[in-house]
Design a protein around this motif. Structure first.
Motif, PDB file in Angstrom:
ATOM      1  N   ALA A  64     -19.410  -7.446 -16.634  1.00 51.34           N
ATOM      2  CA  ALA A  64     -19.713  -6.661 -17.835  1.00 51.34           C
ATOM      3  C   ALA A  64     -21.174  -6.201 -17.808  1.00 51.34           C
ATOM      4  O   ALA A  64     -21.484  -5.057 -18.169  1.00 51.34           O
ATOM      5  CB  ALA A  64     -19.436  -7.493 -19.082  1.00 51.34           C
ATOM      6  N   GLU A  65     -22.053  -7.082 -17.337  1.00 54.69           N
ATOM      7  CA  GLU A  65     -23.471  -6.715 -17.321  1.00 54.69           C
ATOM      8  C   GLU A  65     -23.751  -5.625 -16.282  1.00 54.69           C
ATOM      9  O   GLU A  65     -24.453  -4.652 -16.567  1.00 54.69           O
ATOM     10  CB  GLU A  65     -24.339  -7.945 -17.057  1.00 54.69           C
ATOM     11  N   GLU A  66     -23.200  -5.774 -15.090  1.00 55.32           N
ATOM     12  CA  GLU A  66     -23.369  -4.731 -14.058  1.00 55.32           C
ATOM     13  C   GLU A  66     -22.844  -3.393 -14.564  1.00 55.32           C
ATOM     14  O   GLU A  66     -23.462  -2.341 -14.364  1.00 55.32           O
ATOM     15  CB  GLU A  66     -22.598  -5.115 -12.791  1.00 55.32           C
ATOM     16  N   ASN A  67     -21.694  -3.458 -15.220  1.00 53.44           N
ATOM     17  CA  ASN A  67     -21.055  -2.275 -15.760  1.00 53.44           C
ATOM     18  C   ASN A  67     -21.964  -1.605 -16.796  1.00 53.44           C
ATOM     19  O   ASN A  67     -22.198  -0.383 -16.754  1.00 53.44           O
ATOM     20  CB  ASN A  67     -19.718  -2.709 -16.382  1.00 53.44           C
ATOM     21  N   GLU A  83     -20.617 -15.800 -20.237  1.00 52.98           N
ATOM     22  CA  GLU A  83     -19.367 -16.514 -19.935  1.00 52.98           C
ATOM     23  C   GLU A  83     -18.153 -15.800 -20.538  1.00 52.98           C
ATOM     24  O   GLU A  83     -17.019 -16.109 -20.187  1.00 52.98           O
ATOM     25  CB  GLU A  83     -19.454 -17.973 -20.418  1.00 52.98           C
ATOM     26  N   GLN A  84     -18.399 -14.810 -21.410  1.00 50.42           N
ATOM     27  CA  GLN A  84     -17.289 -14.050 -22.002  1.00 50.42           C
ATOM     28  C   GLN A  84     -16.836 -12.891 -21.108  1.00 50.42           C
ATOM     29  O   GLN A  84     -15.933 -12.135 -21.454  1.00 50.42           O
ATOM     30  CB  GLN A  84     -17.672 -13.508 -23.383  1.00 50.42           C
ATOM     31  N   CYS A  85     -17.483 -12.745 -19.968  1.00 46.50           N
ATOM     32  CA  CYS A  85     -17.077 -11.704 -19.012  1.00 46.50           C
ATOM     33  C   CYS A  85     -15.891 -12.238 -18.215  1.00 46.50           C
ATOM     34  O   CYS A  85     -15.905 -13.381 -17.771  1.00 46.50           O
ATOM     35  CB  CYS A  85     -18.243 -11.379 -18.091  1.00 46.50           C
ATOM     36  N   SER A  86     -14.858 -11.400 -18.064  1.00 47.96           N
ATOM     37  CA  SER A  86     -13.633 -11.899 -17.426  1.00 47.96           C
ATOM     38  C   SER A  86     -13.593 -11.662 -15.917  1.00 47.96           C
ATOM     39  O   SER A  86     -12.598 -11.960 -15.260  1.00 47.96           O
ATOM     40  CB  SER A  86     -12.428 -11.236 -18.089  1.00 47.96           C
ATOM     41  N   VAL A  87     -14.670 -11.089 -15.368  1.00 48.85           N
ATOM     42  CA  VAL A  87     -14.683 -10.789 -13.928  1.00 48.85           C
ATOM     43  C   VAL A  87     -15.152 -12.027 -13.148  1.00 48.85           C
ATOM     44  O   VAL A  87     -16.233 -12.546 -13.403  1.00 48.85           O
ATOM     45  CB  VAL A  87     -15.602  -9.586 -13.639  1.00 48.85           C
ATOM     46  N   GLY A 239      -6.642   2.644 -18.527  1.00 45.26           N
ATOM     47  CA  GLY A 239      -8.104   2.592 -18.545  1.00 45.26           C
ATOM     48  C   GLY A 239      -8.547   1.148 -18.647  1.00 45.26           C
ATOM     49  O   GLY A 239      -8.005   0.397 -19.464  1.00 45.26           O
ATOM     50  N   THR A 240      -9.479   0.718 -17.801  1.00 40.05           N
ATOM     51  CA  THR A 240      -9.969  -0.662 -17.874  1.00 40.05           C
ATOM     52  C   THR A 240     -11.493  -0.650 -17.873  1.00 40.05           C
ATOM     53  O   THR A 240     -12.110   0.265 -17.334  1.00 40.05           O
ATOM     54  CB  THR A 240      -9.475  -1.507 -16.682  1.00 40.05           C
ATOM     55  N   SER A 241     -12.088  -1.665 -18.504  1.00 36.47           N
ATOM     56  CA  SER A 241     -13.537  -1.731 -18.577  1.00 36.47           C
ATOM     57  C   SER A 241     -13.974  -3.181 -18.750  1.00 36.47           C
ATOM     58  O   SER A 241     -13.505  -3.856 -19.671  1.00 36.47           O
ATOM     59  CB  SER A 241     -14.016  -0.890 -19.763  1.00 36.47           C
ATOM     60  N   TRP A 246     -15.486  -7.589 -22.441  1.00 39.96           N
ATOM     61  CA  TRP A 246     -16.529  -8.496 -22.939  1.00 39.96           C
ATOM     62  C   TRP A 246     -16.738  -8.282 -24.446  1.00 39.96           C
ATOM     63  O   TRP A 246     -16.811  -9.240 -25.209  1.00 39.96           O
ATOM     64  CB  TRP A 246     -17.825  -8.254 -22.151  1.00 39.96           C
ATOM     65  N   VAL A 247     -16.805  -7.022 -24.869  1.00 40.16           N
ATOM     66  CA  VAL A 247     -16.988  -6.715 -26.294  1.00 40.16           C
ATOM     67  C   VAL A 247     -15.865  -7.344 -27.119  1.00 40.16           C
ATOM     68  O   VAL A 247     -16.103  -7.992 -28.136  1.00 40.16           O
ATOM     69  CB  VAL A 247     -17.047  -5.184 -26.533  1.00 40.16           C
TER      70      VAL A 247
END
Ligand code: ZN
Ligand code: ZN
Ligand code: ZN
Length: 386
Positions: A64-67, A83-87, A239-241, A246-247
Motif C-alpha cells: 500500500a505504501e509503495e502504491n 500491518e493493515q496492508c494485505s500484500v 480493478g484492484t488497489s 489498506w484504506v
C-alpha cells in the motif's frame, strides 16, 4: 446436489435467454455467490504503466505504501498501520522463463495448469506472434482500456490445455448469442474504422501463435470476430488497489475519535494528490469472463451488484435489496450516473453498447421523458454530441 445454492440458472424462451433466479429469500447485503473467472487478464497499457499485479489473479504486487508513493509521486510518503496492508511480498513468485510475476505459488501453478504452459515460451521471445499481437493491440487500443487481446490468447490456450477442448470452447461460446451482423457492428465500435484491417492482423497472429487443426473454427475470421465480441461485450471490468484495500482495512479499525479524524484527513490528502498526479488511473485494471455473472440480466432497477471484496479477480454478487424466492436476480450494466438518466437515454446507451432494447420493469412502466427529472441533462448531452 446444489441444495445450498441461493440461486438457480434458468432459461427463458422469450428471447431473454439465460437468467438467474433466487431459490430462497436473500436479504439485502447478503452474498448471492462468489466466483473466479474462467479467464482474466490485466489491460496492456495499465501493466506497461507499472500498475504491478499478479499475472493470474490481479492482486496488486506493490505494498500500500509503495502504491501510494508511486501514485502521489512522493517518495517520502509514509503510511501508518503498515500491518493493515494485505500484500505479502515473501509469497511472491516469478516464472523463471518469461518473468511473469505472481502473488503466490498457488497462482503460478494454477496459471500454468490452465493456460500459461502453452503461452510461456512465446511470451519470453520478443519476436513471437503473441508479442506482435500485443503490439498491434496496444497501438490500436489506447487508454481508457476496455479489454486486452491477451485475454483471447489465454482463452484459446485454456481451451487447448483443457481435458476436453471442444467442451471448453462451448463454454466460452455460451457467453455470446449475437448474430454475425451484430458482432460485426460491435467489433467496428470496439476497434474503430480500421476494424476490418485490425481484425485480419489479429486473426493472422492468433493463427501463427496457437493454431490447432481440431479447433479450426476458432481460427477463422468469424472465430476471431466472435472472440473480440466476447471480450469486449462480456468482459467484466476488474480493478484492484493495495492502497484501496489498506484504506478499507484501516477504516474498520477501532480507534479513538481524534485518531480517526486524523487518519481520514491523511487519506483524503493522499487521494487528492493521487488525483492531481494520475487523474482517475489509480487501480490495477483488467477484465475477466465470469460464467455465473454472465447469466445475470440487466435491469434499470437492479437488485444485486458486483463487488471484488478480496482485492483480486474473485467476483462476489451481493443483494442490494431484499430478494424474494423466485424473483429474478438482476444487475445493472449502467453505472449509477447513467441509471439516473431518462428512459430514452438509458435505452440508447444499452442499445449502443449491449445491443438490446431494455424492457425491464422500470422501462416498461416509465412514462414519457418529459416527466423525467433528468431530461434537462439529456438535452445538454445531445447538444454536446452535435
Ligand atoms: Zn495471484
Ligand atoms: Zn512463463
Ligand atoms: Zn430498463
Amino acid at each position: 446436489m446444489e441444495g445450498n445454492l441461493r440461486y438457480e440458472k434458468q432459461y427463458s424462451e422469450s428471447g431473454k435467454g439465460k437468467l438467474l433466479v433466487a431459490r430462497c429469500f436473500i436479504p439485502k447485503g447478503a452474498e448471492i455467490f462468489s466466483e473466479e473467472p474462467l479467464i482474466s487478464c490485466q489491460f496492456a497499457w495499465n501493466k506497461l504503466y507499472k500498475y504491478k499485479a499478479c499475472d493470474h489473479c490481479m492482486k496488486p504486487l506493490e505494498t500500500a505504501e509503495e502504491n501510494a508513493k508511486r501514485l502521489t509521486n512522493d517518495p517520502e510518503l509514509a503510511l501508518p498501520f503498515k500491518e493493515q496492508c494485505s500484500v505479502t511480498k515473501e509469497r511472491h513468485t516469478q516464472c523463471q522463463k518469461c518473468q511473469a510475476e505472481y502473488c503466490s505459488q498457488e497462482c503460478q501453478t494454477q496459471a500454468y495448469q490452465l493456460y500459461h504452459r502453452m503461452l510461456c515460451d512465446m511470451l519470453s521471445s520478443p519476436s513471437s506472434s503473441l508479442n506482435k499481437l500485443q503490439e498491434i493491440w496496444k497501438n490500436s487500443h489506447y487508454p481508457p482500456e476496455t479489454c486486452n487481446i491477451l485475454l483471447i490468447a489465454r482463452m484459446i490456450a485454456r481451451i487447448r490445455q483443457a481435458e476436453n477442448p471442444k467442451l471448453m470452447f462451448q463454454e466460452f461460446l455460451s457467453f455470446v448469442h449475437d448474430t454475425s451482423d451484430q458482432e460485426q457492428q460491435y467489433v467496428h465500435k470496439l476497434l474503430g474504422n480500421q476494424f476490418s484491417e485490425i481484425q485480419t492482423m489479429v486473426n493472422s497472429e492468433l493463427r501463427e501463435a496457437l493454431f490447432d487443426e481440431d479447433l479450426s473454427e476458432i481460427f477463422s475470421i468469424e472465430g476471431t470476430q466472435k472472440f473480440l465480441c466476447l471480450i469486449g461485450r462480456n468482459g467484466q471490468g476488474v480493478g484492484t488497489s493495495s492502497f484501496g484495500t489498506w484504506v478499507k482495512n484501516v477504516e474498520d479499525l477501532e480507534l479513538p475519535e481524534s485518531d480517526k479524524t486524523a487518519l481520514d484527513l491523511l487519506i483524503d490528502q493522499i487521494y487528492e494528490k493521487m488525483n492531481e498526479v494520475n487523474g482517475h488511473f489509480l487501480n490495477c485494471e483488467g477484465s475477466g469472463l465470469y460464467s455465473l455473472h454472465s447469466c445475470c440480466n440487466h435491469s434499470c432497477t437492479p437488485n444485486a451488484e458486483v463487488q471484488f471484496p478480496y482485492g483480486n479477480h474473485t467476483l462476489q454478487l451481493v443483494a442490494t435489496k431484499d430478494i424474494e424466492s423466485g424473483e429474478e436476480i438482476e444487475i445493472s450494466y449502467l453505472d449509477d450516473c447513467q441509471l439516473r438518466r431518462s428512459k430514452a437515454t438509458r435505452q440508447q446507451i444499452l442499445l449502443e453498447n449491449y445491443m438490446f432494447l431494455c424492457q425491464c420493469n422500470k422501462c416498461t412502466t416509465d412514462q414519457d421523458d418529459e416527466t423525467d427529472e433528468s431530461s434537462d441533462d439529456d438535452e445538454s448531452d445531445e447538444n454536446m454530441e452535435n
